[in-house]
Scaffold this motif. Structure first.
Motif, PDB file in Angstrom:
ATOM      1  N   GLY A  31     -10.547  49.615 -60.432  1.00  0.00           N
ATOM      2  CA  GLY A  31     -11.569  48.585 -60.236  1.00  0.00           C
ATOM      3  C   GLY A  31     -12.143  48.249 -61.604  1.00  0.00           C
ATOM      4  O   GLY A  31     -11.402  47.944 -62.540  1.00  0.00           O
ATOM      5  N   THR A  32     -13.463  48.357 -61.725  1.00  0.00           N
ATOM      6  CA  THR A  32     -14.087  48.059 -63.026  1.00  0.00           C
ATOM      7  C   THR A  32     -14.325  49.321 -63.857  1.00  0.00           C
ATOM      8  O   THR A  32     -14.841  49.248 -64.965  1.00  0.00           O
ATOM      9  N   LEU A  33     -13.975  50.475 -63.279  1.00  0.00           N
ATOM     10  CA  LEU A  33     -14.288  51.737 -63.947  1.00  0.00           C
ATOM     11  C   LEU A  33     -13.188  52.160 -64.919  1.00  0.00           C
ATOM     12  O   LEU A  33     -12.033  52.313 -64.506  1.00  0.00           O
ATOM     13  N   PRO A  34     -13.506  52.395 -66.187  1.00  0.00           N
ATOM     14  CA  PRO A  34     -12.516  53.006 -67.075  1.00  0.00           C
ATOM     15  C   PRO A  34     -12.275  54.465 -66.659  1.00  0.00           C
ATOM     16  O   PRO A  34     -13.209  55.145 -66.220  1.00  0.00           O
ATOM     17  N   VAL A  35     -11.022  54.925 -66.781  1.00  0.00           N
ATOM     18  CA  VAL A  35     -10.673  56.305 -66.427  1.00  0.00           C
ATOM     19  C   VAL A  35     -10.615  57.129 -67.705  1.00  0.00           C
ATOM     20  O   VAL A  35      -9.881  56.776 -68.637  1.00  0.00           O
ATOM     21  N   VAL A  36     -11.378  58.214 -67.746  1.00  0.00           N
ATOM     22  CA  VAL A  36     -11.559  58.959 -68.990  1.00  0.00           C
ATOM     23  C   VAL A  36     -11.362  60.453 -68.758  1.00  0.00           C
ATOM     24  O   VAL A  36     -11.828  60.994 -67.757  1.00  0.00           O
ATOM     25  N   GLU A  37     -10.678  61.112 -69.694  1.00  0.00           N
ATOM     26  CA  GLU A  37     -10.502  62.564 -69.679  1.00  0.00           C
ATOM     27  C   GLU A  37     -11.666  63.166 -70.466  1.00  0.00           C
ATOM     28  O   GLU A  37     -11.805  62.884 -71.656  1.00  0.00           O
ATOM     29  N   ARG A  38     -12.478  63.974 -69.810  1.00  0.00           N
ATOM     30  CA  ARG A  38     -13.670  64.488 -70.496  1.00  0.00           C
ATOM     31  C   ARG A  38     -14.160  65.758 -69.815  1.00  0.00           C
ATOM     32  O   ARG A  38     -14.066  65.877 -68.586  1.00  0.00           O
ATOM     33  N   ALA A  39     -14.670  66.712 -70.591  1.00  0.00           N
ATOM     34  CA  ALA A  39     -15.233  67.934 -70.006  1.00  0.00           C
ATOM     35  C   ALA A  39     -16.323  67.557 -69.018  1.00  0.00           C
ATOM     36  O   ALA A  39     -17.113  66.643 -69.279  1.00  0.00           O
ATOM     37  N   LEU A  40     -16.362  68.263 -67.891  1.00  0.00           N
ATOM     38  CA  LEU A  40     -17.261  67.904 -66.795  1.00  0.00           C
ATOM     39  C   LEU A  40     -18.050  69.147 -66.389  1.00  0.00           C
ATOM     40  O   LEU A  40     -17.643  69.896 -65.500  1.00  0.00           O
ATOM     41  N   PRO A  41     -19.213  69.394 -67.030  1.00  0.00           N
ATOM     42  CA  PRO A  41     -20.018  70.567 -66.666  1.00  0.00           C
ATOM     43  C   PRO A  41     -20.483  70.479 -65.215  1.00  0.00           C
ATOM     44  O   PRO A  41     -20.798  69.383 -64.733  1.00  0.00           O
ATOM     45  N   PHE A  42     -20.506  71.636 -64.554  1.00  0.00           N
ATOM     46  CA  PHE A  42     -20.961  71.661 -63.163  1.00  0.00           C
ATOM     47  C   PHE A  42     -22.347  71.030 -63.023  1.00  0.00           C
ATOM     48  O   PHE A  42     -22.640  70.392 -62.028  1.00  0.00           O
ATOM     49  N   GLU A  43     -23.211  71.225 -64.045  1.00  0.00           N
ATOM     50  CA  GLU A  43     -24.581  70.711 -63.932  1.00  0.00           C
ATOM     51  C   GLU A  43     -24.604  69.187 -63.866  1.00  0.00           C
ATOM     52  O   GLU A  43     -25.563  68.610 -63.369  1.00  0.00           O
ATOM     53  N   GLN A  44     -23.554  68.511 -64.348  1.00  0.00           N
ATOM     54  CA  GLN A  44     -23.525  67.044 -64.260  1.00  0.00           C
ATOM     55  C   GLN A  44     -23.139  66.543 -62.868  1.00  0.00           C
ATOM     56  O   GLN A  44     -23.208  65.340 -62.598  1.00  0.00           O
ATOM     57  N   LEU A  45     -22.681  67.453 -61.994  1.00  0.00           N
ATOM     58  CA  LEU A  45     -22.225  66.992 -60.675  1.00  0.00           C
ATOM     59  C   LEU A  45     -23.369  66.384 -59.866  1.00  0.00           C
ATOM     60  O   LEU A  45     -23.128  65.574 -58.968  1.00  0.00           O
ATOM     61  N   THR A  46     -24.599  66.757 -60.173  1.00  0.00           N
ATOM     62  CA  THR A  46     -25.735  66.175 -59.439  1.00  0.00           C
ATOM     63  C   THR A  46     -25.902  64.694 -59.765  1.00  0.00           C
ATOM     64  O   THR A  46     -26.572  63.972 -59.043  1.00  0.00           O
ATOM     65  N   ALA A  47     -25.309  64.244 -60.872  1.00  0.00           N
ATOM     66  CA  ALA A  47     -25.422  62.832 -61.253  1.00  0.00           C
ATOM     67  C   ALA A  47     -24.207  62.015 -60.813  1.00  0.00           C
ATOM     68  O   ALA A  47     -24.139  60.806 -61.053  1.00  0.00           O
ATOM     69  N   VAL A  48     -23.264  62.662 -60.148  1.00  0.00           N
ATOM     70  CA  VAL A  48     -22.030  61.972 -59.745  1.00  0.00           C
ATOM     71  C   VAL A  48     -22.318  61.061 -58.557  1.00  0.00           C
ATOM     72  O   VAL A  48     -23.007  61.464 -57.614  1.00  0.00           O
ATOM     73  N   SER A  49     -21.801  59.833 -58.592  1.00  0.00           N
ATOM     74  CA  SER A  49     -22.084  58.901 -57.495  1.00  0.00           C
ATOM     75  C   SER A  49     -20.919  58.757 -56.516  1.00  0.00           C
ATOM     76  O   SER A  49     -21.096  58.251 -55.410  1.00  0.00           O
ATOM     77  N   ALA A  50     -19.710  59.196 -56.917  1.00  0.00           N
ATOM     78  CA  ALA A  50     -18.563  59.196 -56.007  1.00  0.00           C
ATOM     79  C   ALA A  50     -17.528  60.156 -56.562  1.00  0.00           C
ATOM     80  O   ALA A  50     -17.488  60.413 -57.774  1.00  0.00           O
ATOM     81  N   CYS A  51     -16.683  60.689 -55.674  1.00  0.00           N
ATOM     82  CA  CYS A  51     -15.711  61.699 -56.110  1.00  0.00           C
ATOM     83  C   CYS A  51     -14.458  61.602 -55.246  1.00  0.00           C
ATOM     84  O   CYS A  51     -14.540  61.396 -54.033  1.00  0.00           O
ATOM     85  N   VAL A  52     -13.303  61.725 -55.893  1.00  0.00           N
ATOM     86  CA  VAL A  52     -12.043  61.814 -55.150  1.00  0.00           C
ATOM     87  C   VAL A  52     -11.224  62.945 -55.752  1.00  0.00           C
ATOM     88  O   VAL A  52     -11.415  63.318 -56.905  1.00  0.00           O
TER      89      VAL A  52
END
Lengths: 274, 274
Positions: free
Chosen positions: A212-233
């Motif tokens: 869609g409009t989202l760029p796909v990026v490879e990046r470290a993903l700390p568990f603490e950031q999961l609270t800011a996630v708006s969608a997940c697959v």
């Protein structure tokens, strides 16, 4: 699993295979495998799956006896697969399901199974992810970049499906799938060094660069950031993409639409590559 | 490996076994094994090996289908082993070598091999340990407390034999052996949480509590303390104890005598337990 299989290009019956021909695979998990979707008799992303298998064999030249090159050539595997489908009325030339290539002891084993009805349903309805193991993997652990027959760490966690992380508190993967999360205006997936499997669908999405409009990026993903996630697959080669309607207790209603969009993107690439 | 094997207590030929009876073991490494010394037809520490196998099965009740209890009872396994030795002139009732029990898919497979001539030589002459992987394991990684068919991480490192450590920079084990180091007046071996395999010889030595005048102690062993080590042995059930004449570049001439002492201690316990 279907009875019709192939070993080194020859159509065989599963019941006739001998343990001794796959001994190092059995005794030590010394081998690799890959699992791929088959639609209307056509394997999806076969060239990519074979490339990954060959890369894993090349990474462990002393520990796993590789089969002769020709048995992992794309045309040869494609032809073997077609011969299996034609040989078994229960499969048939229009087969929909899952193919699997297992390599050990110098042999290539091709097997077939139906889609699990449950997994096909979850593809469309999503699956909540409510457990996690933040220190399950070690950052940089390279065996986890290969889909090995020594798959027990993943296999033992398959039903519970926890989010697996590393000692730095970063998300790695699910036991059988890669993870993609929307953070701000970006679709983020953990890097291979986290570690995680270089999944074929993951690779297709990173190459596409955009959903869609989202760029796909490879990046470290700390568990603490999961609270800011708006969608997940989560993605794998058999189910392509599954939406996560609830992530560690938090509802993510946008995930199902995202999964649909991801599947459409993957299907478009598959149509070109087949 | 010898052709004579046993499955679920019945004497069979290795060449006749079917892959389908060990499918989850092959495809996913979903199973466990143990390897033990056989002297003059008698298995060493069999009760302990069986106890560990049963513990591993109990730890993963959903991931590995256990065999019926009676196939892992000590008397039953002992009798099966004797029947194999009598059935095959190449083995014979006075067999010296290595036995192996592999458990997967609800079956128990008993196999036999000769001692590797090289390993028997090294038992007496020692083997230098000059490579290390300080972050190979993650502290507390519990699958490494079980000897699983998903053994690839160890198998792929078997020839190089690096000292494996965790992310905290502590020694864990060798790919196929536990490690014991003399530090001051103590014989130190890393704790299970490092992690390492609960090796049978390791357990025997910890229970004995002493080797010569040295108390045997389970304690975290940072790599940086290895420069203060005055002797080192590694232990496993097939070779019992092997001296390390050189550890990460430093000569340890006392290791061979220590290995001899450790073997004597283990042999004394084995004589009582058989």
């Amino acid at each position: 699993m279907f009875s019709t299989v192939a070993v080194d290009g020859a159509v065989r019956s599963w019941e006739d295979l001998r343990l001794q021909d796959f001994a190092q695979g059995f005794f030590f998990g010394a081998g690799f495998f890959t699992t791929f979707r088959i639609e209307a008799g056509a394997p999806w992303f076969l060239a990519r799956h074979l490339w990954r298998l060959r890369s894993s064999l090349a990474a462990y030249p002393h520990a796993v006896r590789p089969p002769p090159h020709e048995f992992l050539a794309e045309d040869a595997v494609r032809e073997t697969l077609q011969r299996c489908l034609r040989a078994d009325a229960a499969l048939g030339p229009d087969f929909h399901g899952v193919g699997k290539l297992s390599v050990s002891d110098g042999h290539v084993l091709l097997t077939f199974r139906e889609h699990a009805p449950e997994s096909e349903r979850l593809r469309h309805e999503g699956r909540a992810l409510d457990t996690w193991e933040p220190g399950a993997y070690r950052g940089g652990e390279s065996t986890l970049n290969h889909k090995g027959l020594a798959y027990f760490r993943q296999y033992a966690r398959m039903e519970r499906l926890p989010l697996l992380g590393n000692e730095a508190g970063e998300v790695c993967e699910l036991p059988t799938a890669n993870v993609f999360c929307v953070l701000g205006e970006t679709l983020v997936t953990p890097p291979l060094s986290s570690p995680c499997l270089p999944g074929i669908i993951r690779e297709v999405l990173l190459e596409a660069g955009q959903v869609g409009t989202l760029p796909v990026v490879e990046r470290a993903l700390p568990f603490e950031q999961l609270t800011a996630v708006s969608a997940c697959v989560f993605t794998n080669a058999a189910m392509l993409a599954t939406g996560v309607p609830r992530l560690l207790g938090r509802a993510l209603p946008g995930s199902l639409a995202l999964a649909q969009e991801v599947r459409a993107r993957v299907e478009a690439v598959a149509a070109r590559e087949r």
